[in-house]
Motif scaffolding. Structure first.
Motif, PDB file in Angstrom:
ATOM      1  N   THR A 196       0.816  -1.214   0.000  1.00  0.00           N
ATOM      2  CA  THR A 196       0.000   0.000   0.000  1.00  0.00           C
ATOM      3  C   THR A 196       0.850   1.263   0.000  1.00  0.00           C
ATOM      4  OG1 THR A 196      -0.111  -0.036   2.414  1.00  0.00           O
ATOM      5  CG2 THR A 196      -1.905  -1.119   1.216  1.00  0.00           C
ATOM      6  N   GLY A 197       2.105   1.128   0.447  1.00  0.00           N
ATOM      7  CA  GLY A 197       2.965   2.304   0.533  1.00  0.00           C
ATOM      8  C   GLY A 197       2.809   3.054   1.833  1.00  0.00           C
ATOM      9  N   THR A 198       1.865   2.646   2.666  1.00  0.00           N
ATOM     10  CA  THR A 198       1.667   3.280   3.971  1.00  0.00           C
ATOM     11  C   THR A 198       1.574   2.196   5.036  1.00  0.00           C
ATOM     12  OG1 THR A 198      -0.750   3.256   3.713  1.00  0.00           O
ATOM     13  CG2 THR A 198       0.416   5.248   3.009  1.00  0.00           C
ATOM     14  N   ALA A 199       1.850   2.578   6.280  1.00  0.00           N
ATOM     15  CA  ALA A 199       1.669   1.652   7.393  1.00  0.00           C
ATOM     16  C   ALA A 199       0.189   1.320   7.509  1.00  0.00           C
ATOM     17  CB  ALA A 199       2.195   2.276   8.678  1.00  0.00           C
ATOM     18  N   THR A 200      -0.137   0.027   7.463  1.00  0.00           N
ATOM     19  CA  THR A 200      -1.537  -0.382   7.455  1.00  0.00           C
ATOM     20  C   THR A 200      -1.757  -1.500   8.459  1.00  0.00           C
ATOM     21  OG1 THR A 200      -1.665   0.160   5.094  1.00  0.00           O
ATOM     22  CG2 THR A 200      -3.453  -1.181   6.006  1.00  0.00           C
ATOM     23  N   ILE A 201      -2.849  -1.389   9.197  1.00  0.00           N
ATOM     24  CA  ILE A 201      -3.207  -2.408  10.182  1.00  0.00           C
ATOM     25  C   ILE A 201      -4.676  -2.779  10.025  1.00  0.00           C
ATOM     26  CG2 ILE A 201      -1.479  -1.688  11.868  1.00  0.00           C
ATOM     27  CD1 ILE A 201      -3.677  -0.182  13.375  1.00  0.00           C
ATOM     28  N   ILE A 202      -5.028  -3.967  10.525  1.00  0.00           N
ATOM     29  CA  ILE A 202      -6.430  -4.393  10.600  1.00  0.00           C
ATOM     30  C   ILE A 202      -6.765  -4.584  12.071  1.00  0.00           C
ATOM     31  CG2 ILE A 202      -8.073  -6.242  10.060  1.00  0.00           C
ATOM     32  CD1 ILE A 202      -6.657  -6.600   7.416  1.00  0.00           C
ATOM     33  N   VAL A 203      -7.867  -3.972  12.483  1.00  0.00           N
ATOM     34  CA  VAL A 203      -8.224  -3.922  13.905  1.00  0.00           C
ATOM     35  C   VAL A 203      -9.583  -4.569  14.135  1.00  0.00           C
ATOM     36  CG1 VAL A 203      -8.546  -2.405  15.894  1.00  0.00           C
ATOM     37  CG2 VAL A 203      -6.946  -1.744  14.082  1.00  0.00           C
ATOM     38  N   ASN A 204      -9.658  -5.440  15.134  1.00  0.00           N
ATOM     39  CA  ASN A 204     -10.935  -6.042  15.528  1.00  0.00           C
ATOM     40  C   ASN A 204     -11.794  -5.031  16.285  1.00  0.00           C
ATOM     41  OD1 ASN A 204     -10.608  -8.572  14.421  1.00  0.00           O
ATOM     42  ND2 ASN A 204      -9.804  -9.492  16.297  1.00  0.00           N
ATOM     43  N   LYS A 205     -13.057  -5.397  16.455  1.00  0.00           N
ATOM     44  CA  LYS A 205     -13.990  -4.516  17.172  1.00  0.00           C
ATOM     45  C   LYS A 205     -13.554  -4.275  18.607  1.00  0.00           C
ATOM     46  CE  LYS A 205     -18.941  -3.875  18.091  1.00  0.00           C
ATOM     47  NZ  LYS A 205     -20.294  -4.460  17.971  1.00  0.00           N
ATOM     48  N   ASP A 206     -12.840  -5.236  19.202  1.00  0.00           N
ATOM     49  CA  ASP A 206     -12.389  -5.059  20.585  1.00  0.00           C
ATOM     50  C   ASP A 206     -11.111  -4.236  20.686  1.00  0.00           C
ATOM     51  OD1 ASP A 206     -10.429  -6.756  19.678  1.00  0.00           O
ATOM     52  OD2 ASP A 206     -10.856  -8.386  21.068  1.00  0.00           O
ATOM     53  N   GLY A 207     -10.612  -3.752  19.523  1.00  0.00           N
ATOM     54  CA  GLY A 207      -9.434  -2.897  19.527  1.00  0.00           C
ATOM     55  C   GLY A 207      -8.123  -3.618  19.293  1.00  0.00           C
ATOM     56  N   THR A 208      -8.181  -4.952  19.177  1.00  0.00           N
ATOM     57  CA  THR A 208      -6.959  -5.730  18.972  1.00  0.00           C
ATOM     58  C   THR A 208      -6.483  -5.621  17.525  1.00  0.00           C
ATOM     59  OG1 THR A 208      -7.675  -7.306  20.644  1.00  0.00           O
ATOM     60  CG2 THR A 208      -5.902  -8.009  19.180  1.00  0.00           C
ATOM     61  N   ILE A 209      -5.199  -5.386  17.352  1.00  0.00           N
ATOM     62  CA  ILE A 209      -4.607  -5.364  16.013  1.00  0.00           C
ATOM     63  C   ILE A 209      -4.329  -6.801  15.598  1.00  0.00           C
ATOM     64  CG2 ILE A 209      -2.624  -4.620  14.637  1.00  0.00           C
ATOM     65  CD1 ILE A 209      -2.319  -2.258  16.600  1.00  0.00           C
ATOM     66  N   VAL A 210      -4.943  -7.246  14.502  1.00  0.00           N
ATOM     67  CA  VAL A 210      -4.789  -8.633  14.076  1.00  0.00           C
ATOM     68  C   VAL A 210      -3.816  -8.789  12.910  1.00  0.00           C
ATOM     69  CG1 VAL A 210      -7.006  -9.426  14.945  1.00  0.00           C
ATOM     70  CG2 VAL A 210      -6.892  -8.433  12.665  1.00  0.00           C
ATOM     71  N   PHE A 211      -3.633  -7.731  12.134  1.00  0.00           N
ATOM     72  CA  PHE A 211      -2.654  -7.757  11.044  1.00  0.00           C
ATOM     73  C   PHE A 211      -1.939  -6.415  10.992  1.00  0.00           C
ATOM     74  CE2 PHE A 211      -5.667 -10.943   9.336  1.00  0.00           C
ATOM     75  CZ  PHE A 211      -4.775 -12.004   9.168  1.00  0.00           C
ATOM     76  N   ALA A 212      -0.688  -6.459  10.569  1.00  0.00           N
ATOM     77  CA  ALA A 212       0.088  -5.236  10.349  1.00  0.00           C
ATOM     78  C   ALA A 212       1.074  -5.514   9.225  1.00  0.00           C
ATOM     79  CB  ALA A 212       0.828  -4.837  11.620  1.00  0.00           C
ATOM     80  N   ASN A 213       1.250  -4.555   8.339  1.00  0.00           N
ATOM     81  CA  ASN A 213       2.191  -4.789   7.249  1.00  0.00           C
ATOM     82  C   ASN A 213       3.593  -4.314   7.622  1.00  0.00           C
ATOM     83  OD1 ASN A 213       2.022  -2.021   6.992  1.00  0.00           O
ATOM     84  ND2 ASN A 213       1.321  -2.033   4.869  1.00  0.00           N
ATOM     85  N   ASN A 214       4.555  -4.633   6.757  1.00  0.00           N
ATOM     86  CA  ASN A 214       5.946  -4.316   7.055  1.00  0.00           C
ATOM     87  C   ASN A 214       6.233  -2.820   7.046  1.00  0.00           C
ATOM     88  OD1 ASN A 214       7.012  -6.973   7.420  1.00  0.00           O
ATOM     89  ND2 ASN A 214       6.802  -7.302   5.228  1.00  0.00           N
ATOM     90  N   ILE A 221     -14.220  -3.213   6.887  1.00  0.00           N
ATOM     91  CA  ILE A 221     -14.155  -4.349   5.978  1.00  0.00           C
ATOM     92  C   ILE A 221     -15.540  -4.978   5.928  1.00  0.00           C
ATOM     93  CG2 ILE A 221     -13.068  -6.569   5.487  1.00  0.00           C
ATOM     94  CD1 ILE A 221     -10.660  -5.624   7.090  1.00  0.00           C
ATOM     95  N   SER A 222     -16.117  -5.068   4.730  1.00  0.00           N
ATOM     96  CA  SER A 222     -17.486  -5.564   4.590  1.00  0.00           C
ATOM     97  C   SER A 222     -17.644  -6.960   5.163  1.00  0.00           C
ATOM     98  CB  SER A 222     -17.899  -5.564   3.107  1.00  0.00           C
ATOM     99  OG  SER A 222     -17.043  -6.395   2.357  1.00  0.00           O
ATOM    100  N   ILE A 223     -18.857  -7.231   5.670  1.00  0.00           N
ATOM    101  CA  ILE A 223     -19.293  -8.494   6.310  1.00  0.00           C
ATOM    102  C   ILE A 223     -18.396  -8.901   7.472  1.00  0.00           C
ATOM    103  CG2 ILE A 223     -20.383  -9.296   4.164  1.00  0.00           C
ATOM    104  CD1 ILE A 223     -18.152 -11.416   3.955  1.00  0.00           C
ATOM    105  N   THR A 224     -17.647  -7.967   8.019  1.00  0.00           N
ATOM    106  CA  THR A 224     -16.853  -8.244   9.220  1.00  0.00           C
ATOM    107  C   THR A 224     -17.050  -7.103  10.197  1.00  0.00           C
ATOM    108  OG1 THR A 224     -14.817  -7.064   8.652  1.00  0.00           O
ATOM    109  CG2 THR A 224     -15.091  -9.273   7.732  1.00  0.00           C
ATOM    110  N   GLU A 225     -16.538  -7.284  11.388  1.00  0.00           N
ATOM    111  CA  GLU A 225     -16.488  -6.198  12.355  1.00  0.00           C
ATOM    112  C   GLU A 225     -15.031  -5.817  12.557  1.00  0.00           C
ATOM    113  OE1 GLU A 225     -18.714  -7.556  15.784  1.00  0.00           O
ATOM    114  OE2 GLU A 225     -20.480  -6.488  15.055  1.00  0.00           O
ATOM    115  N   GLN A 226     -14.369  -5.580  11.438  1.00  0.00           N
ATOM    116  CA  GLN A 226     -12.964  -5.195  11.462  1.00  0.00           C
ATOM    117  C   GLN A 226     -12.755  -3.904  10.683  1.00  0.00           C
ATOM    118  OE1 GLN A 226     -11.192  -8.821   9.817  1.00  0.00           O
ATOM    119  NE2 GLN A 226     -10.405  -9.344  11.845  1.00  0.00           N
TER     120      GLN A 226
END
Length: 325
Positions: free
Chosen positions: A165-183, A252-257
């Motif tokens: 993506t060229g930017t720091a990107t993370i995916i966050v659950n509804k409870d605030g937990t970061i589940v993915f992070a890119n390099n 993210i569609s159909i998720t709570e992320q």
């Protein structure tokens, strides 16, 4: 005088009764089983009995099958498969889950799963076989495999896009937990993906931005239209330094992320502060300062210019410096 002998046949009667009940149970199971069941001679495959399930799966009436061999009714799409079937029982008395192709009366071919074992009837080896039509199961399995392949392909695409993506990107659950992070998180803020994943996003927010971002986070899952998808916030990097960032957030569609990208604009913000500081210094300098465009027309003059030259800004804007001679 009458003579005679007596023999207790109670045990024999009981044995006969048990045998009769056992035969009744077998006949009930045989007749009512939803699976196709057949009994055929091991030697030549002649059917001696089939149940209703077999008639349904093959398309033949029971009377059309009994007394004929499986080869005579062309049951096997490949006749060699019968040899595969009987080979197991001949060696070890049974075979389990043999997959083969069978032919119905109307000529249609279906995939079957056959389990069989040897039984002895009237001192002759017979084959008791249970047959299941697994075409639907195969279709479902194929659809699952296709879906799995598409899912893997989508995940690889997502992973590729996520990492580039060229930017720091993370995916966050509804409870605030970061589940993915890119390099890029490490390149921008000094945190490796492994360090970030499993932690709470609030751990990386500067105090002055925390409450606002918390409010936005709550709104994202309750009244998303009130939560901005793009805003500025301050993030703390791995060295404890404050970084000014543009935050882009999407659900993210159909998720709570949430997918969150962070663009570090610290240098831009700092440059803007310095520009404003310089502009303030020039504006209040006692020396006369003016700026011209490419055509040598005055486009800016500070207060010192007015005091030194006696000209107001309005009088010199658009004029060349020759007006000062």
């Amino acid at each position: 005088m009458v003579g005679g002998t007596y023999r207790d046949i109670t045990d024999s009667k009981q044995a006969e009764e048990e045998l009769r009940k056992s035969e009744e149970r077998f006949r009930m199971i045989f007749t009512n089983s939803p699976d196709a069941i057949s009994i055929s001679r091991l030697e030549d495959g002649m059917f001696v009995d089939v149940n209703e399930g077999f008639a349904q799966i093959s398309g033949y009436l029971r009377e059309e099958i009994i007394g004929r061999t499986s080869l005579e009714i062309k049951l096997w799409a490949d006749p060699k498969d019968r040899e595969r079937l009987v080979e197991g029982p001949r060696k070890s008395s049974h075979v389990n889950n043999l997959e083969t192709k069978l032919r119905r009366k109307d000529g249609s071919i279906f995939t079957a799963l056959i389990s069989a074992r040897t039984i002895i009837l009237n001192n002759v080896p017979h084959l008791l076989a249970v047959i299941r039509d697994i075409d639907e199961l195969k279709k479902i399995q194929a659809e699952k495999e296709k879906l799995l392949a598409e899912t893997k392909a989508s995940y690889r695409l997502f992973e590729s896009v996520f990492e580039h993506t060229g930017t720091a990107t993370i995916i966050v659950n509804k409870d605030g937990t970061i589940v993915f992070a890119n390099n890029e998180c490490q390149n921008a803020f000094g945190f490796s993906p492994e360090e970030i994943q499993g932690t709470d996003w609030t751990d990386y927010v500067a105090p002055e931005s925390l409450e606002t971002m918390k409010d936005y986070f709550k709104l994202r899952f309750s009244r998303s239209e009130l939560a901005p998808s793009r805003y500025e916030a301050r993030i703390v990097d791995s060295k404890g330094r404050i970084r000014d960032c543009i935050v882009n957030v999407g659900v993210i569609s159909i998720t709570e992320q949430l997918v969150v990208s962070l663009l570090d604009i610290t240098e831009r913000v700092q440059a803007e502060k310095e520009r404003r500081l310089l502009a303030t210094a020039i504006e209040h300098a006692v020396e006369a300062v003016f700026i011209t465009d490419r055509e040598n027309r005055i486009i800016y003059a500070n207060k010192g210019f007015e005091q030194v030259t006696g000209y107001s800004k309005e009088e010199v804007y658009g004029k060349t410096p020759s007006i000062l001679k």
